[in-house]
Design an enzyme around this catalytic site. Sequence first.
Site, PDB file in Angstrom:
ATOM      1  N   CYS A   1       0.842  -1.193   0.000  1.00  0.00           N
ATOM      2  CA  CYS A   1       0.000   0.000   0.000  1.00  0.00           C
ATOM      3  C   CYS A   1       0.879   1.246   0.000  1.00  0.00           C
ATOM      4  O   CYS A   1       1.995   1.246   0.528  1.00  0.00           O
ATOM      5  CB  CYS A   1      -0.897  -0.027   1.248  1.00  0.00           C
TER       6      CYS A   1
ATOM      7  N   HIS B   1      -0.193  -4.048   6.422  1.00  0.00           N
ATOM      8  CA  HIS B   1      -1.493  -4.040   7.111  1.00  0.00           C
ATOM      9  C   HIS B   1      -2.619  -4.633   6.282  1.00  0.00           C
ATOM     10  O   HIS B   1      -3.710  -4.812   6.774  1.00  0.00           O
ATOM     11  CB  HIS B   1      -1.865  -2.597   7.485  1.00  0.00           C
TER      12      HIS B   1
ATOM     13  N   HIS C   1       4.872   5.498   2.176  1.00  0.00           N
ATOM     14  CA  HIS C   1       5.085   6.799   2.814  1.00  0.00           C
ATOM     15  C   HIS C   1       5.980   6.672   4.039  1.00  0.00           C
ATOM     16  O   HIS C   1       6.810   7.549   4.314  1.00  0.00           O
ATOM     17  CB  HIS C   1       3.747   7.418   3.208  1.00  0.00           C
TER      18      HIS C   1
ATOM     19  N   CYS D   1      -7.680  -3.333   3.052  1.00  0.00           N
ATOM     20  CA  CYS D   1      -7.369  -1.900   2.987  1.00  0.00           C
ATOM     21  C   CYS D   1      -7.966  -1.284   1.729  1.00  0.00           C
ATOM     22  O   CYS D   1      -8.906  -0.511   1.798  1.00  0.00           O
ATOM     23  CB  CYS D   1      -5.867  -1.648   3.054  1.00  0.00           C
TER      24      CYS D   1
ATOM     25  N   SER E   1       0.485   3.710   1.804  1.00  0.00           N
ATOM     26  CA  SER E   1       0.723   4.090   3.193  1.00  0.00           C
ATOM     27  C   SER E   1       2.043   3.504   3.688  1.00  0.00           C
ATOM     28  O   SER E   1       2.840   4.178   4.352  1.00  0.00           O
ATOM     29  CB  SER E   1      -0.427   3.609   4.082  1.00  0.00           C
TER      30      SER E   1
END
Length: 365
Positions: A38, A59, A43, A162, A40
Amino acid sequence: MKAAVLSSAPGKLDFEDLILDEPGPHEVLLRTAAVGLCHSDLHYIDGTWSTGLPEVLGHEAAGVVEVVGAEVTSVRPGDHVVSCLTAYCGNCAYCLTGRLALCENNGELRKRERPALSRADGSSVGRMGGLGAFAEHMLVHQNAVVAIDPAMPLDVASVLGCAVITGLGAVFHGAKVRPGATVAVVGCGGVGIAAIQGARLAGAAKVIAVDIQKSALDKALAVGATHAVDAYSGDPVEAVRTISGGGVDYAFEVIGSRHTAEQAFSMLGRGGTATILGMVPDHTPIQIKGSDLFFDEKKIQGSFIGSNRFPVDIPYFVDLYLQGRLHLDDMISLRLPFSKINDGFDTLRGGGVTRIVLDMSLEQS
């Protein structure tokens, strides 16, 4: 067990052998089967967002239950499960009113007397969101996973936790898109593609995909978008307003920038609602016209991980997939073995992919 650990940021993931603690009374030990990569996670790796280090990221996962704690009642060994970041207590005001994603005790559920993961020297290693899915096994609270139909392929199931629940949930729960409505989705990566499918499933009359990449727009049209707008070829706001006949009823921003969030709001017709799914960086103000809010009754809102009720949502999404109504296979652009995780993130940085999934079974082939 082997895990991919982030020890410095910006940086890369390093494989380490970590010690995994025994499950507590309310915890579940999973064998990780597949994990989605992902933005995320990226990042954190690139240092755009900060987190406690060292940490095992990841996740968006699916796996198989191996051991359960003494007081676990929701799953049992052998169950196929999907994880979600929004572990819930079931007792706070938010949980009791059906807003599980806002559970005020989420952080408390992750606390343990001993570290879940540690190095040989005894130092602890964190787990992203109490999950830490970039590892051969996961130790999580029972309210962070849900059992699914074993007919669902686990590599495909991983994206439910997600990308899919964020996109579909924002449509179904956050915005509550009504049949016959007009919808614009700004950003057609994994979450955006899920939002487009959610709009189709909700019965939207027009679903307008907005992106800068032709491949993303082609994917959007294949899964349910009725129109595609190349944001590089002209003003995407005017294009959406023209296609929709004056502005859409619902706009979804799935990129996470101030500029696109403001564009999504500007795409609305009177009485429309803009829902922000992308995480706009902290301290970045979004500027909108007050007169639009008041005279035109436009709204702007957030939707955290799809405003989800994941114990109910994810089994429902599995049913939609098994019925052929939710198209997830085409969302996975690339499958890689766990050992190629850094290559996967390099590919993700380059763009042009919807979702990359680490399939743990590929390590054995």
